[in-house]
Design a protein around this motif. Structure first.
Motif, mmCIF file in Angstrom:
data_model
loop_
_atom_site.group_PDB
_atom_site.id
_atom_site.type_symbol
_atom_site.label_atom_id
_atom_site.label_comp_id
_atom_site.label_asym_id
_atom_site.label_seq_id
_atom_site.Cartn_x
_atom_site.Cartn_y
_atom_site.Cartn_z
ATOM 1 N N PHE A 4 0.857 -1.179 0.000
ATOM 2 C CA PHE A 4 0.000 0.000 0.000
ATOM 3 C C PHE A 4 0.895 1.232 0.000
ATOM 4 C CE2 PHE A 4 -1.896 3.475 2.430
ATOM 5 C CZ PHE A 4 -3.068 3.698 1.721
ATOM 6 N N LYS A 5 0.620 2.198 -0.915
ATOM 7 C CA LYS A 5 1.380 3.443 -0.979
ATOM 8 C C LYS A 5 0.393 4.612 -1.067
ATOM 9 C CE LYS A 5 5.198 1.501 -3.742
ATOM 10 N NZ LYS A 5 5.927 1.644 -5.031
ATOM 11 N N ARG A 6 0.749 5.667 -0.357
ATOM 12 C CA ARG A 6 -0.062 6.877 -0.446
ATOM 13 C C ARG A 6 0.842 8.091 -0.478
ATOM 14 N NH1 ARG A 6 -2.652 11.061 2.170
ATOM 15 N NH2 ARG A 6 -4.865 11.383 1.560
ATOM 16 N N THR A 29 -3.164 13.724 -4.795
ATOM 17 C CA THR A 29 -3.141 12.559 -3.919
ATOM 18 C C THR A 29 -3.128 11.309 -4.796
ATOM 19 O OG1 THR A 29 -4.358 13.712 -2.178
ATOM 20 C CG2 THR A 29 -4.288 11.304 -2.076
ATOM 21 N N VAL A 89 -2.921 7.067 -4.510
ATOM 22 C CA VAL A 89 -2.947 5.857 -3.695
ATOM 23 C C VAL A 89 -2.731 4.667 -4.634
ATOM 24 C CG1 VAL A 89 -4.278 4.408 -2.124
ATOM 25 C CG2 VAL A 89 -4.517 6.906 -2.027
ATOM 26 N N TYR A 131 -1.954 0.381 -4.999
ATOM 27 C CA TYR A 131 -1.992 -0.953 -4.401
ATOM 28 C C TYR A 131 -1.200 -1.900 -5.312
ATOM 29 C CZ TYR A 131 -5.970 1.161 -1.964
ATOM 30 O OH TYR A 131 -6.782 1.994 -1.223
#
Length: 535
Positions: free
Chosen positions: A260-262, A270, A272, A274
């Protein structure tokens, strides 16, 4: 004189040696160049164990110009008997000049140099002896030892190669050759000789340890693993073998990763992601990776939204340690649009010092209003070169050129250094970075980012890592960043930080990171978490 000689010989026959010496000494004083009298007188001195008396006689001959084989060789020998090795050296130096083909004189001179702490003078003498007699293996062995002991190991290597051929069953000669090749960074030759050695002496523990480390650190982890297993059969608790096997399982075993990356930045973007990756090590040469990811994008400047997903199939071929190429390709889909992506990378290792890399990547771009609404691709070319100046100091250079499908271009140039203060727990590193980014044309056809043209960024960072029980790693770093524009406008200093941790639990690896990085012109916050399962 003949009458005196006759009297002296009669005294000798009757056992009156001292009186005979007095007569011969009187004769010699009157004829100091008479080698026959000198020889008889020296014999009488030696019969009475008066070595110094014999030396005095022959020194007188030498002083009076009598310098031949008999005089010099006897005088040299008597100097040795009397413990006067420095004087013997001077005589043997004259003898090798007078008789350059006499291997025996050279041998004695070489020994005297060694005995009297002059080994560097002995080395050319040994070379001469071997020229005169290539089959003098005793001298060859002494010569090789002196080269090793006197920091001339490269010269010793060919000598030990000859000795191994001459004495193929000698453990000591072959083992020394293996060590010399390692000590002098002749890795390929060392691997070859160590394998030959282990065929003859398969239970040699030190050779097995050396093979494990040689093959592992040169990238041949499959062979390193084989030798480590053999080593554990001999010594089940051997720490070298256990450590290397664990590292091989950690780095080269097949794995599946879920992540998971944000990322959120000052441009109100933004992202996000996966990602999922499955990696398979077919051999130490071939690696195969299948990547799939889902991406969620949000740009609050324009209320733009986007969702995409896709996958990439990547192959990597490792020529040798640090030398490889990668080729990958795949497809992505955004809002009904499908487009291909691909990448190519070439990595080199030059002399275990310089590491150039070239990357080409085509990918999608989803940053900015137009990018969210339409398909914009980037062809990105990157060239980097890292130079390991010393074991604790390295520098690198970077050049990047990005071509956007809507006509925009981005250019980046940078340089970086790292200085290791501590390699052990804790691991402490000081880093510095400079980057120049050309934004002259970037995003001219969309809502532009607020970034000045030709931005220069200076970065200083201190990082520290601490391991616990070989299962937990915790790290943190802090950085100061300053940005300047071409007109020397200085923006406020930005403070950055990074925290991360990694935990190993059985076949699982768990990692988490949070960082705030960038300048006051542009910065981002990034969170990353993954779980990796090794098979």
């Amino acid at each position: 004189m003949d009458e005196k000689i006759s009297i002296a010989e009669s005294l000798i026959a009757s056992g009156q040696i001292e009186k005979a010496i007095e007569i011969y000494l009187e004769i010699f004083k009157s004829s100091p160049n008479d080698q026959k009298i000198a020889k008889r007188l020296s014999e009488l001195y030696l019969w009475t164990e008066n070595v110094q008396g014999a030396i005095n006689v022959y020194e007188m001959l030498l002083k009076n110009g009598v310098s031949n084989y008999d005089v010099l060789s006897n005088l040299a020998r008597w100097y040795l008997w009397n413990g006067r090795q420095n004087e013997a050296i001077s005589i043997y130096e004259k003898l090798v000049e007078m008789f350059p083909d006499s291997a025996n004189f050279y041998k004695m001179l070489a020994k005297l140099y060694v005995w009297n702490n002059q080994p560097r003078k002995a080395i050319p003498i040994y070379e001469k002896i071997i020229q005169l007699d290539p089959l003098d293996y005793e001298t060859m062995i002494e010569f090789a030892q002196q080269l090793v002991w006197n920091d001339q190991q490269l010269k010793a290597i060919p000598i030990y190669k000859k000795l191994v051929k001459i004495f193929p069953d000698s453990l000591s000669f072959h083992w020394m050759l293996c060590q010399l090749l390692v000590w002098n960074n002749k890795t390929d030759e060392a691997k070859f000789e160590v394998e030959k050695f282990l065929k003859k002496f398969p239970l040699h523990k030190n050779a097995l340890e050396l093979a494990v480390q040689l093959f592992y650190y040169s990238g041949q982890w499959d062979k390193a693993q084989e030798y480590a297993k053999e080593l554990l059969k001999i010594e089940p608790e051997n720490q070298v073998a256990i450590k290397i096997i664990n590292e091989i399982e950690l780095q080269y075993s097949d794995y599946l990763t879920g992540e998971f990356k944000r990322l959120s930045d000052t441009n109100k973007l933004t992202k996000v992601i996966y990602p999922f990756e499955f990696k398979l090590f077919l051999s130490r040469f071939w690696e195969f990776a299948l990547n799939f990811e889902r991406v969620e994008l949000k740009d609050d400047r324009v209320a733009g939204r986007g969702i995409g997903y896709g996958g990439v199939l990547n192959f990597k071929y490792n020529f040798s340690r640090g030398n490889s190429f990668e080729l990958g390709g795949g497809v992505f889909r955004y809002d009904g649009g499908i487009f291909p992506v691909w990448r190519f990378a070439l990595s080199l290792n030059l002399f275990d010092k310089i590491y150039p890399q070239f990357h080409y990547k085509r990918s999608e771009n989803r940053e900015g209003a137009r990018a969210i609404e339409q398909k914009i691709l980037i062809d990105d070319f990157t060239l980097t070169a890292y130079y390991q100046v010393t074991p604790v100091f390295g520098i690198s250079f970077l050049s990047e050129y990005g071509i956007f499908s809507d006509g925009n271009i981005k250019r980046t140039f940078g340089s970086y250094f790292n200085l290791i203060f501590s390699k052990k727990n804790p691991h402490v590193v000081l880093s510095g970075f400079y980057a120049f980014e050309d934004f002259d044309s970037i995003y001219v056809n969309s809502i532009p980012y607020w970034t000045p043209s030709n931005l220069s960024t200076y970065w200083g960072e201190v990082g520290i890592e601490q391991g616990f029980w070989e299962r937990i790693l915790i790290g943190a770093s802090g950085a100061v960043v300053v940005a300047r524009s071409p007109n020397y406008q200085k923006y406020p200093t930005s403070l950055n930080y990074r925290f991360y941790s990694k935990v190993w639990f059985g076949n699982f690896e768990i990692y988490g990171l949070y960082e705030r990085y960038g300048s006051s012109v542009y910065n981002y916050r990034f969170f990353r978490f993954y779980v990796k399962l090794r098979f």
